[in-house]
Motif scaffolding. Structure first.
Motif, PDB file in Angstrom:
ATOM      1  N   SER A  53       7.480  -4.632 134.591  1.00  0.00           N
ATOM      2  CA  SER A  53       6.888  -4.878 133.297  1.00  0.00           C
ATOM      3  C   SER A  53       6.512  -6.342 133.198  1.00  0.00           C
ATOM      4  CB  SER A  53       7.889  -4.484 132.211  1.00  0.00           C
ATOM      5  OG  SER A  53       7.323  -4.697 130.963  1.00  0.00           O
ATOM      6  N   PHE A 109       3.209   3.194 142.104  1.00  0.00           N
ATOM      7  CA  PHE A 109       2.048   3.986 141.700  1.00  0.00           C
ATOM      8  C   PHE A 109       2.402   5.458 141.520  1.00  0.00           C
ATOM      9  CE2 PHE A 109      -0.285   0.292 142.137  1.00  0.00           C
ATOM     10  CZ  PHE A 109      -0.085  -0.279 143.373  1.00  0.00           C
ATOM     11  N   ASN A 110       3.322   5.977 142.360  1.00  0.00           N
ATOM     12  CA  ASN A 110       3.717   7.366 142.149  1.00  0.00           C
ATOM     13  C   ASN A 110       5.025   7.469 141.388  1.00  0.00           C
ATOM     14  OD1 ASN A 110       5.613   6.737 144.096  1.00  0.00           O
ATOM     15  ND2 ASN A 110       4.800   8.125 145.656  1.00  0.00           N
ATOM     16  N   HIS A 115       5.427 -22.277 129.656  1.00  0.00           N
ATOM     17  CA  HIS A 115       5.288 -22.069 128.217  1.00  0.00           C
ATOM     18  C   HIS A 115       6.554 -22.505 127.486  1.00  0.00           C
ATOM     19  CE1 HIS A 115       1.942 -18.821 128.760  1.00  0.00           C
ATOM     20  NE2 HIS A 115       1.680 -19.940 129.358  1.00  0.00           N
ATOM     21  N   ILE A 116       7.708 -22.224 128.080  1.00  0.00           N
ATOM     22  CA  ILE A 116       8.979 -22.599 127.448  1.00  0.00           C
ATOM     23  C   ILE A 116       9.098 -24.120 127.380  1.00  0.00           C
ATOM     24  CG2 ILE A 116      11.479 -22.367 127.538  1.00  0.00           C
ATOM     25  CD1 ILE A 116      10.477 -19.691 127.274  1.00  0.00           C
ATOM     26  N   LYS A 131       7.197   0.292 137.903  1.00  0.00           N
ATOM     27  CA  LYS A 131       6.191  -0.739 137.653  1.00  0.00           C
ATOM     28  C   LYS A 131       6.841  -1.913 136.952  1.00  0.00           C
ATOM     29  CE  LYS A 131       1.414  -0.825 136.158  1.00  0.00           C
ATOM     30  NZ  LYS A 131       0.365  -0.060 135.523  1.00  0.00           N
ATOM     31  N   LEU A 171      -0.343   7.196 146.498  1.00  0.00           N
ATOM     32  CA  LEU A 171      -0.626   6.797 145.119  1.00  0.00           C
ATOM     33  C   LEU A 171      -0.441   7.984 144.185  1.00  0.00           C
ATOM     34  CD1 LEU A 171      -4.003   4.815 145.419  1.00  0.00           C
ATOM     35  CD2 LEU A 171      -1.720   3.846 145.234  1.00  0.00           C
ATOM     36  N   THR A 172      -0.668   9.189 144.734  1.00  0.00           N
ATOM     37  CA  THR A 172      -0.830  10.367 143.888  1.00  0.00           C
ATOM     38  C   THR A 172       0.415  11.233 143.797  1.00  0.00           C
ATOM     39  OG1 THR A 172      -3.078  10.370 144.769  1.00  0.00           O
ATOM     40  CG2 THR A 172      -2.432  12.256 143.432  1.00  0.00           C
ATOM     41  N   PRO A 214       5.974   5.524 138.134  1.00  0.00           N
ATOM     42  CA  PRO A 214       5.580   4.505 137.156  1.00  0.00           C
ATOM     43  C   PRO A 214       6.755   3.723 136.582  1.00  0.00           C
ATOM     44  CG  PRO A 214       4.632   6.627 136.623  1.00  0.00           C
ATOM     45  CD  PRO A 214       5.592   6.868 137.734  1.00  0.00           C
ATOM     46  N   GLY A 229       4.437  -7.532 131.382  1.00  0.00           N
ATOM     47  CA  GLY A 229       3.981  -7.856 130.048  1.00  0.00           C
ATOM     48  C   GLY A 229       4.911  -8.784 129.299  1.00  0.00           C
ATOM     49  N   ASP A 230       6.221  -8.619 129.523  1.00  0.00           N
ATOM     50  CA  ASP A 230       7.097  -9.374 128.646  1.00  0.00           C
ATOM     51  C   ASP A 230       7.724 -10.596 129.301  1.00  0.00           C
ATOM     52  OD1 ASP A 230       9.777  -8.495 126.344  1.00  0.00           O
ATOM     53  OD2 ASP A 230       7.951  -9.666 126.105  1.00  0.00           O
ATOM     54  N   THR A 231       7.294 -10.912 130.494  1.00  0.00           N
ATOM     55  CA  THR A 231       7.871 -12.120 131.092  1.00  0.00           C
ATOM     56  C   THR A 231       7.129 -13.340 130.555  1.00  0.00           C
ATOM     57  OG1 THR A 231       6.368 -11.925 132.951  1.00  0.00           O
ATOM     58  CG2 THR A 231       8.566 -10.987 133.221  1.00  0.00           C
ATOM     59  N   VAL A 232       7.878 -14.394 130.333  1.00  0.00           N
ATOM     60  CA  VAL A 232       7.259 -15.614 129.818  1.00  0.00           C
ATOM     61  C   VAL A 232       7.356 -16.697 130.884  1.00  0.00           C
ATOM     62  CG1 VAL A 232       7.261 -17.308 127.971  1.00  0.00           C
ATOM     63  CG2 VAL A 232       8.045 -14.983 127.515  1.00  0.00           C
TER      64      VAL A 232
END
Lengths: 520, 231
Positions: free
Chosen positions: B213, B205-206, B222-223, B211, B152-153, B208, B215-218
């Motif tokens: 994203s 984790f090591n 919803h569509i 990672k 992780l580090t 980034p 956040g932006d997948t829909v």
């Protein structure tokens, strides 16, 4: 276990220590009570769920407030002949009778034992006989909720051995099966199994059942009692396991209920709140802070929007209490696991108002901080119990605080392990890269110690979720290359997709409205 | 609720997992659960659920508690790290039991692992050999946890740091590194003058940038809501 109808005794012969019935005649039945039981009995027989709910929720409260502010309702024997001596109705009446007693007065040991007997009789009927009733969800939830509450209350009472009279000790020895933990758990488990509720909820996902769609009610001539009791018993089991300190199993008992959706558990506000409170608390103790924050945020927003509708309800005080407790738990979670985007604006401003200052002090992790963690935890935690039978050996002691002290101690131990993470976070915010040597210098520790701190930060911010996966909940993260720390701040992601969706729908709405306007 | 029943015969035909799933609040299964703990130890398997069930029964009937079994449960829980199993077990063990010497030692070991103090952990574990050697696979399990935290580090970790974390030195460490390079994608580099650097496998984790994203997948659902508008 035959129910013990011995309230025919005149008050003078009551030989228990806590007599609260001076001037109270258990056999006197005011006309309004007679009318109440007659109508309630009829509605139950005719399955008029709406009327039952009105009588149970409103009339019972009104009569209690007016006539029985600090005395019990008339004894079941006094009202039995108005309702054909119907066994099931009498059991239901007694259930309400004891609930009223617990709420307004202080039950004696004998009354506690008799209440247990009544629950056993009532539950046996539901489990082993074909019951042809439809009762409102509110009542069925209250039964489970009260059952667990009286169990908790009994354990607390039993654990205070120090000032027990000889009579009380004799009764405890004689009725050692009353409120025993196996009995409580096995009744709840029996409801879950006999009702087949887990399979019903499974089949619902494939469209095979209409349980949730009908709010648990049976529209094909059957009874909702066993099924809904089975459903609420899952929440009951979660609650009992939390009281015992077994959070993993508690969450497992709740698993068949999908809390990301509406369900029968949201049909009664008390059930909704109890479910999420215990779910959140269990996740907190399992270090799944993000999950706890998410759920507390949702329910606190819900309560904020809807509590005005419950102002007249007998549950109002409880709702407010749980609301405050969950804000305290949310404050704890956010102090241990800072999250920028998970808390809704309204909830956040309430949180700042109630605990803003305390949260700032909690982040300092000094002695004062630990005192605040202690205070908030103690205020908000469930009333943990010691489930084992008491020791009757001299000297008699009070051990009712033992369970709570253990949970608190272990919680604070976890908090202590996170002590140095706050200062690491402060430094990581300021630098994009920094060598281990330099950071060790600034933090006034040697390099090996710094490495341990960084390992701790990584370990504590990467929780293991219910599927065994590792997820990072660090708002501020880093990685090390040889002896160089590289800081990574998770940028808040602009949610373009959601934004466009909302605007599309909005525009469509505007266009539709415009189309409707007829120009003169 | 009777304790000893003549039903022992019937219960043998159920597996312990079945017992825990079907009839967990039953004092009669206590001996089965205790045997199962010993079985987990000897066959290097693990079941948190069964062990929590046993700890609960001990809570209900403290006279039947076996501290030896509890110690074994705790060691197995320690081996399950990074999962919080150890503290989940502690929640169910009375404070006065936790004050006993062997449990204080185990709690200290857990504390060192929770706070990344690997050197102190291995030193202390050496002193408590009687506890930890009784459970086969203990060393490997802790080494796996240590490597997890390192992964992780660190992107690139100096050899001495790795050595300290997993308690392997010298030739054994060389062999270990060769094995990891061949099977787990570790890369061995020469660090600038200060010895070996080990490049750990890339993960989110090591690294980034890996990672996803989210956040932006829909989500498709919803569509579908705007299909009527688009159509």
């Amino acid at each position: 276990m035959a129910a013990n109808y011995d309230y025919e005794e005149a008050p003078g012969t009551y030989d228990d220590v806590n007599r609260q019935d001076l001037g109270y005649d258990p056999n006197f039945v005011p006309d309004s009570v007679k009318s109440f039981v007659v109508h309630l009995y009829r509605h139950i027989r005719e399955k008029n769920v709406y009327e039952i709910h009105q009588m149970y929720d409103i009339s019972f409260q009104t009569l209690s407030d007016r006539l029985f502010k600090d005395t019990p309702w008339p004894s079941v024997d006094a009202v039995a002949h108005y309702v054909d001596n119907d066994q099931v109705f009498c059991l239901l009446y007694r259930e309400m009778w004891f609930r009223h007693l617990y709420a307004r007065l202080s039950p004696t040991l004998k009354q506690r034992i008799d209440s247990w007997d009544n629950y056993c009789s009532l539950f046996q009927v539901v489990l082993h006989r074909v019951v042809n009733m439809q009762l409102p969800n509110q009542w069925l939830w209250d039964m489970v909720d009260e059952f667990v509450y009286q169990f908790q209350s009994f354990c607390q009472y039993r654990a205070k051995m120090k000032n027990k009279t000889e009579q009380e000790i004799a009764l405890l020895r004689q009725f050692d099966q009353a409120w025993n933990v196996y009995g409580v758990l096995n009744y709840l488990q029996a409801f879950v199994e006999k009702s087949n509720i887990i399979q019903i909820l499974e089949q619902e996902k494939e469209g095979g059942e209409q349980f949730t769609a009908n709010d648990g009610y049976d529209y094909s001539g059957g009874s909702n009692v066993l099924k809904v009791l089975g459903y609420f018993s899952m929440v009951g089991l979660l609650r009992v396991h939390c009281l015992l300190g077994d959070y993993q199993t508690g969450l497992k008992c709740l698993l068949p209920i999908d809390i990301s959706q509406q369900g029968v558990y949201t049909s009664v506000v008390g059930s909704h709140i109890a479910t999420i409170y215990h779910y959140g608390f269990a996740n907190l103790m399992m270090r799944r802070y993000v999950e706890a924050i998410r759920e507390f945020n949702k329910i606190l927003l819900y309560i904020y929007k809807t509590k005005q509708y419950h102002q007249k309800s007998p549950q109002y005080e409880q709702i407010l209490k749980k609301n405050e407790q969950m804000y305290a738990l949310l404050a704890i979670c956010l102090s241990l696991c800072p999250q920028a985007k998970l808390v809704e604006e309204t909830v956040n401003s309430q949180l700042r108002e109630k605990y803003g200052e305390k949260m700032a002090r909690m982040q300092r992790y000094d002695d004062e901080a630990f005192a605040i963690y202690d205070e908030l935890f103690s205020y908000a935690c469930p009333k943990f119990i010691t489930p084992s039978a008491p020791s009757f050996e001299e000297p008699l002691v009070n051990y009712n605080q033992d369970a709570y002290r253990l949970q608190l101690k272990l919680f604070l131990y976890e908090v202590k392990q996170q002590q140095l993470l706050s200062s690491v976070r402060t430094f990581l915010k300021v630098y994009s890269t920094i060598s281990l040597g330099k950071l060790a210098n600034y933090m006034e520790v040697d390099e090996p110690t710094l490495r341990s701190i960084l390992f701790t930060y990584k370990h504590k911010t990467h929780a293991v979720d219910s599927d065994g996966k590792i997820t990072s909940n660090a708002d501020l993260d880093f990685y090390i290359d040889d002896d160089m720390i590289h800081v990574v701040e998770s940028k808040p992601v602009k949610r373009y997709g959601d934004y466009f969706l909302r605007q599309i729908v909005k525009l469509e709405g505007v266009v539709t409205d415009m189309d409707r306007i007829k120009l003169e | 609720m009777g304790r000893e029943t003549p039903k022992q015969q019937q219960q043998i035909s159920y597996t312990v997992e079945q017992l825990v799933a079907v009839n967990p609040y039953n004092p009669d299964i206590l001996p089965d659960l205790e045997n199962f703990v010993n079985e987990q130890v000897s066959s290097q398997t693990y079941s948190l659920e069964a062990n929590l069930c046993l700890l609960r029964l001990y809570q209900f009937e403290p006279d039947r508690m076996s501290t030896q079994i509890v110690a074994r449960i705790l060691v197995k829980a320690l081996m399950a790290m990074p999962a919080p199993d150890f503290s989940l077990c502690l929640f169910l063990i009375p404070e006065r039991v936790q004050m006993e010497e062997q449990f204080k030692d185990l709690i200290i070991l857990s504390h060192y692992l929770e706070t990344g103090r690997f050197r102190q952990f291995w030193d202390e574990a050496a002193k408590s050999r009687h506890i930890v050697e009784a459970v086969p696979g203990f060393e490997q399990a802790i080494q796996t946890y240590a490597i997890h935290v390192l992964s992780l580090t660190y992107q690139k970790i100096p050899r001495p740091v790795l050595a300290e974390a997993i308690n392997i030195e010298g030739l054994s460490l060389d062999k270990f590194l060769e094995h990891q390079a061949a099977n787990s994608g570790w890369i061995l580099e020469k660090g600038h003058g200060r010895g070996q650097l080990i490049v750990l496998p890339r993960n989110e984790f090591n690294h980034p940038e890996l990672k996803k994203s989210a956040g932006d997948t829909v989500p498709l659902e919803h569509i579908t809501r705007i299909f009527p508008i688009l159509g």
